[in-house]
Design a protein around this motif. Structure first.
Motif, PDB file in Angstrom:
ATOM      1  N   ASN A 491     -66.308  26.119  14.814  1.00 50.86           N
ATOM      2  CA  ASN A 491     -65.125  25.412  14.286  1.00 50.86           C
ATOM      3  C   ASN A 491     -65.293  23.889  14.400  1.00 50.86           C
ATOM      4  O   ASN A 491     -66.011  23.419  15.279  1.00 50.86           O
ATOM      5  N   PRO A 492     -64.593  23.138  13.556  1.00 49.86           N
ATOM      6  CA  PRO A 492     -64.626  21.671  13.716  1.00 49.86           C
ATOM      7  C   PRO A 492     -63.814  21.235  14.946  1.00 49.86           C
ATOM      8  O   PRO A 492     -62.960  21.982  15.411  1.00 49.86           O
ATOM      9  N   TRP A 493     -64.082  20.041  15.451  1.00 45.70           N
ATOM     10  CA  TRP A 493     -63.282  19.482  16.551  1.00 45.70           C
ATOM     11  C   TRP A 493     -63.308  17.956  16.416  1.00 45.70           C
ATOM     12  O   TRP A 493     -64.189  17.391  15.768  1.00 45.70           O
ATOM     13  N   PRO A 494     -62.334  17.284  17.022  1.00 40.64           N
ATOM     14  CA  PRO A 494     -62.143  15.855  16.715  1.00 40.64           C
ATOM     15  C   PRO A 494     -63.270  14.935  17.179  1.00 40.64           C
ATOM     16  O   PRO A 494     -63.437  13.863  16.610  1.00 40.64           O
ATOM     17  N   GLY A 495     -64.033  15.341  18.197  1.00 37.97           N
ATOM     18  CA  GLY A 495     -65.074  14.444  18.712  1.00 37.97           C
ATOM     19  C   GLY A 495     -66.336  14.441  17.874  1.00 37.97           C
ATOM     20  O   GLY A 495     -67.209  13.578  18.054  1.00 37.97           O
ATOM     21  N   PHE A 496     -66.454  15.392  16.964  1.00 34.58           N
ATOM     22  CA  PHE A 496     -67.696  15.525  16.205  1.00 34.58           C
ATOM     23  C   PHE A 496     -67.897  14.341  15.257  1.00 34.58           C
ATOM     24  O   PHE A 496     -66.946  13.815  14.693  1.00 34.58           O
ATOM     25  N   MET A 497     -69.153  13.943  15.113  1.00 38.75           N
ATOM     26  CA  MET A 497     -69.491  12.831  14.221  1.00 38.75           C
ATOM     27  C   MET A 497     -68.947  13.058  12.810  1.00 38.75           C
ATOM     28  O   MET A 497     -68.762  14.193  12.381  1.00 38.75           O
ATOM     29  N   GLN A 498     -68.772  11.949  12.094  1.00 42.43           N
ATOM     30  CA  GLN A 498     -68.243  12.063  10.733  1.00 42.43           C
ATOM     31  C   GLN A 498     -69.337  12.252   9.704  1.00 42.43           C
ATOM     32  O   GLN A 498     -69.165  12.932   8.706  1.00 42.43           O
ATOM     33  N   THR A 499     -70.462  11.575   9.925  1.00 42.13           N
ATOM     34  CA  THR A 499     -71.573  11.644   8.979  1.00 42.13           C
ATOM     35  C   THR A 499     -72.769  10.930   9.600  1.00 42.13           C
ATOM     36  O   THR A 499     -72.656  10.346  10.674  1.00 42.13           O
ATOM     37  N   ILE A 500     -73.906  11.003   8.938  1.00 47.12           N
ATOM     38  CA  ILE A 500     -75.029  10.135   9.288  1.00 47.12           C
ATOM     39  C   ILE A 500     -74.836   8.873   8.464  1.00 47.12           C
ATOM     40  O   ILE A 500     -74.725   8.956   7.228  1.00 47.12           O
ATOM     41  N   TYR A 501     -74.770   7.744   9.122  1.00 43.10           N
ATOM     42  CA  TYR A 501     -74.449   6.510   8.426  1.00 43.10           C
ATOM     43  C   TYR A 501     -75.395   6.300   7.241  1.00 43.10           C
ATOM     44  O   TYR A 501     -76.618   6.313   7.398  1.00 43.10           O
ATOM     45  N   GLY A 502     -74.814   6.143   6.073  1.00 41.36           N
ATOM     46  CA  GLY A 502     -75.598   5.844   4.873  1.00 41.36           C
ATOM     47  C   GLY A 502     -76.345   7.024   4.288  1.00 41.36           C
ATOM     48  O   GLY A 502     -77.078   6.862   3.314  1.00 41.36           O
ATOM     49  N   ASP A 503     -76.198   8.204   4.880  1.00 41.86           N
ATOM     50  CA  ASP A 503     -76.982   9.332   4.380  1.00 41.86           C
ATOM     51  C   ASP A 503     -76.230  10.665   4.515  1.00 41.86           C
ATOM     52  O   ASP A 503     -76.639  11.559   5.270  1.00 41.86           O
ATOM     53  N   PRO A 504     -75.126  10.797   3.772  1.00 40.39           N
ATOM     54  CA  PRO A 504     -74.323  12.021   3.912  1.00 40.39           C
ATOM     55  C   PRO A 504     -75.097  13.294   3.562  1.00 40.39           C
ATOM     56  O   PRO A 504     -74.857  14.352   4.146  1.00 40.39           O
ATOM     57  N   ASP A 505     -76.057  13.191   2.643  1.00 39.84           N
ATOM     58  CA  ASP A 505     -76.808  14.409   2.280  1.00 39.84           C
ATOM     59  C   ASP A 505     -77.625  14.910   3.464  1.00 39.84           C
ATOM     60  O   ASP A 505     -77.738  16.113   3.697  1.00 39.84           O
ATOM     61  N   ARG A 506     -78.186  13.962   4.202  1.00 35.50           N
ATOM     62  CA  ARG A 506     -78.982  14.364   5.362  1.00 35.50           C
ATOM     63  C   ARG A 506     -78.090  15.017   6.418  1.00 35.50           C
ATOM     64  O   ARG A 506     -78.499  15.930   7.135  1.00 35.50           O
ATOM     65  N   PHE A 507     -76.853  14.531   6.512  1.00 41.39           N
ATOM     66  CA  PHE A 507     -75.880  15.117   7.449  1.00 41.39           C
ATOM     67  C   PHE A 507     -75.673  16.590   7.115  1.00 41.39           C
ATOM     68  O   PHE A 507     -75.785  17.469   7.978  1.00 41.39           O
ATOM     69  N   VAL A 508     -75.420  16.874   5.846  1.00 44.93           N
ATOM     70  CA  VAL A 508     -75.159  18.255   5.430  1.00 44.93           C
ATOM     71  C   VAL A 508     -76.417  19.096   5.631  1.00 44.93           C
ATOM     72  O   VAL A 508     -76.377  20.191   6.200  1.00 44.93           O
ATOM     73  N   GLU A 509     -77.532  18.556   5.201  1.00 48.36           N
ATOM     74  CA  GLU A 509     -78.798  19.275   5.255  1.00 48.36           C
ATOM     75  C   GLU A 509     -79.197  19.597   6.713  1.00 48.36           C
ATOM     76  O   GLU A 509     -79.543  20.726   7.045  1.00 48.36           O
TER      77      GLU A 509
END
Ligand code: PRX
Length: 705
Positions: A491-509
């Motif tokens: 599940n998601p939780w509030p402390g989790f990072m929002q994204t990899i700065y400048g590289d949202p695709d890498r975050f998802v991947e």
């Protein structure tokens, strides 16, 4: 992921047959009586039926300028937004709001490494004044505004939290780079975050030496310029205010001594900028599977709520406690559990500049005795070091901990027991906190007043966090099955990072692609977060983390990517190929070893080892320095030409290399094995019987390079 299913099966059965359950230890009644959380009803409140609203309980610990209208916005998974519509300021929450009640209370007690230098006590009032003045400087002299990024490259000194909180006051996003990292590493992070201001320090003490730190700023600026980012201003704090203590000259028109500038800002106050909950608070870079570090972006409202809640309930910080987190603010542990979490619950925190064993292994216990520290927080590598160099030191000092934390790597049960019996004098509870740069705060641990301890296991999921172990196909591995798998958070939780700065695709991947079955799904249940750790779950629900499953080496609790190490090695002219692997180390957990083959025309006599070690220290930092550089004619490779890191790791660790018949050059394995292992035998560096789970981790490690 590079490990194969076959490999995983071998590992699981190996672990299963050697798995030993450790004893369970209940917290002392005295601790429970004073604990911030001792009401078992909390588990019902944080039951999944109440998701996501249960995290209000953490957010309500903060002062909001405006209430949120949506607790969890799932409209664009896996980019989840918490407390949408809410507004707040992190610096206000950590400083201003405590003034009415506690302005004379110490926020920080800073202990210098030289033992004869006095402490510096910073009250909440003084912190308020200093944060305001520095924020005014950042705004009016540097022209910074909300959303801009600033890189900090500072050692363990009170000016570091002052600078972080000043940024937060303006909504400026800080990116602190660990002070021990090289100027080059800092420069790369300046480029990635597009920072035009660098905040640094002239020098600091480490192991009895005053190190020149300013020199790294010059390297960082040069490196950034190569990457296309110009640093306009370098702000330099002085280790001894009024006395510049670095042999490296200041650069006219670019470098400024902070205390000189501050004269113009004396008495200035800056209204805290009311930021949306989802505004980024900071970036923290961490290693991954590629050479480029990832800028983990953390939010203001969600992150601050999460670290406030976990500081209160898991660290059990009460305003009257003296809390010492013996970590560096340059890592996520320091951000969450020295600065933002503890300050948001009005803690008094000890900051220590230097190394644990300086000038002797009694130092931490003298500090604890003198300052009345009662909550102590550190990493297994430090515990192992103190245990080895001063096993009987703690009993010589009259301090009493009620609570101790371990963080950063798995702790061996026998080391845990020393921590409990000798450091904790059988009085303190231990919380083993499993989490990551990405997660913002603890994700697997025990609530100390309510859940028993088990040496070597972090515990169940933290409140509101639902971990699950998945196999390669995404099936759940049952608790008590004796099998390891990939531990994910469902599940998601509030402390989790929002994204990899400048590289949202890498975050998802990186974190979601493996287990997400439907990329269009708006249901959070379809987006388990893959932590990158392997783990097992006992029948009682407790997790035991067995190590990374990706190409990341955890050296003394610090993450280093194999690709980063290899790229650094490849900058040495003579090196044709390089592979980095983790080797077992009694104190540091793991250390990197580098295997290289040379380009034609070069030989071992060209001081290859020295050159590679220097290159890695220079490019990444001394913590990444390999323990060995092995020069081989050739490295074991698959038929498609990939270096088999798994085989090399087995050689370094005296383990079975497995089936090598399918390799392109199986004969090389034996040559390399003889070279490495005979050298280690000669040098007395044969690892002790490696625990089976360690063997399994090393077996799984980076199958191919
Ligand atoms: O492998 C896990 C290990 O450290 C990794 C995260 O490293 P980093 O992002 O640098 O953050 C360290 C401080 C939170 C994890 O993926 N790790 C961290 N804590 C534990 C741990 N392994 C076992 N037990 C822990 N308590």
């Amino acid at each position: 992921m590079t490990e194969s299913n076959d490999n995983m099966d071998v590992s699981e059965s190996q672990i299963a047959s050697h798995w030993r359950e450790e004893e369970v230890i209940e917290p002392k009644a005295g601790f429970v009586a004073q604990a911030n959380m001792s009401d078992p009803a909390v588990f019902d409140r944080f039951g999944l039926d109440n998701f996501p609203e249960y995290f209000r309980e953490y957010a309500d610990l903060l002062s909001w300028d405006q209430d949120w209208h949506t607790t969890l916005d799932t409209s664009n998974p896996p980019f989840f937004n918490w407390f949408l519509g809410g507004k707040l300021n992190a610096s206000y929450n950590c400083v201003d709001r405590h003034l009415a009640e506690a302005k004379n209370k110490a926020a920080f007690i800073w202990v210098a490494e030289p033992e004869d230098e006095g402490d510096r006590v910073i009250t909440y009032q003084e912190l308020y004044v200093r944060v305001n003045e520095f924020a005014a400087l950042l705004r009016d002299f540097c022209g910074l505004k909300a959303g801009d990024r600033v890189t900090l490259h500072m050692p363990m000194i009170p000016e570091l939290p002052v600078a972080m909180l000043a940024c937060a006051r303006l909504g400026v996003v800080h990116s602190q780079v660990f002070g021990g990292f090289s100027g080059n590493a800092c420069g790369d992070r300046i480029v990635d975050s597009e920072s035009h201001v660098l905040i640094t320090m002239d020098s600091y003490y480490r192991n009895g030496k005053l190190l020149d730190h300013k020199v790294k700023a010059d390297e960082a600026v040069a490196q950034a310029e190569k990457g296309g980012v110009k640093v306009d201003k370098v702000l330099v704090w002085e280790r001894f205010p009024g006395k510049y203590s670095s042999p490296t000259p200041m650069v006219e028109g670019r470098d400024y001594i902070v205390d000189d500038l501050l004269k113009d800002f004396r008495g200035k106050r800056v209204d805290p900028v009311s930021m949306p909950a989802e505004a980024p608070l900071f970036l923290m870079y961490t290693s991954g599977t590629t050479a480029k570090p990832k800028g983990c972006q953390h939010s203001t409202g969600g992150y601050l709520s999460y670290v406030a809640g976990t500081s209160k309930y898991y660290q059990d910080i009460h305003p009257e406690d003296v809390y010492w987190c013996f970590a560096d603010i340059g890592w996520i542990t320091g951000h969450s559990y020295i600065v933002y979490g503890p300050l948001s619950v009005q803690a008094t925190s000890v900051l220590y500049e230097g190394v644990p064993t300086f000038p002797d292994p009694g130092r931490p216990w003298r500090i604890a005795e003198r300052l009345g520290v009662n909550i102590f927080h550190t990493a297994p590598t430090t515990i192992r070091m103190l245990r080895k160099s001063g096993p009987d030191e703690p009993q010589k000092y009259d301090y009493h901990f009620k609570h101790m934390t371990t963080v950063g790597e798995p702790i061996e049960p026998e080391v845990w027991r020393w921590y409990h019996e000798v450091v904790g004098k059988n009085e303190a509870v231990i919380v083993d906190t499993w989490w990551q740069t990405e997660t913002g705060g603890f994700i697997g641990t025990t609530l100390p007043g309510l859940q028993a301890m088990k040496p070597g296991s972090c515990g169940p999921g933290a409140l509101g966090i639902y971990p699950v172990i998945l196999d390669e196909d995404g099936n759940e591995v049952e608790p008590g099955s004796g099998k390891a798998g990939n531990i994910c958070i469902s599940n998601p939780w509030p402390g989790f990072m929002q994204t990899i700065y400048g590289d949202p695709d890498r975050f998802v991947e990186t974190y979601f692609a493996k287990y997400n079955k439907n990329p269009n799904s708006k249901d959070w249940r379809d987006w388990p977060y893959m932590t990158g750790d392997g783990a097992m779950q006992a029948a009682d629900g407790y997790f035991r983390i067995v190590g990374r499953i990706d190409d990341v080496i955890n050296v003394a609790g610090h993450r280093l990517g194999t690709k980063e190490l290899e790229s650094a090695a490849l900058t040495v002219e003579a090196i044709g190929e390089a592979a980095a692997v983790p080797a077992y180390d009694e104190l540091k957990g793991r250390v990197p070893e580098i295997y290289v083959s040379l380009k034609p025309g070069y030989s071992v006599d060209d001081d290859i080892e020295g050159q590679v070690k220097r290159a890695i220290s220079q490019i990444i930092g001394p913590i990444a320095r390999p323990s060995h550089v092995w020069v081989a004619e050739d490295l074991p490779k698959t038929r498609s030409g990939k270096i088999m890191r798994r085989v090399i790791a087995a050689v370094s660790n005296f383990m079975d290399v497995g089936d090598t018949t399918t390799l392109a050059n199986p004969e090389v394995v034996e040559e390399v094995r003889l070279m490495v292992q005979s050298a280690k035998v000669k040098a007395g560096q044969v690892p002790p019987n490696l625990p089976k789970e360690v063997q399994a981790e090393l077996m799984r490690f980076g199958e191919e390079s």
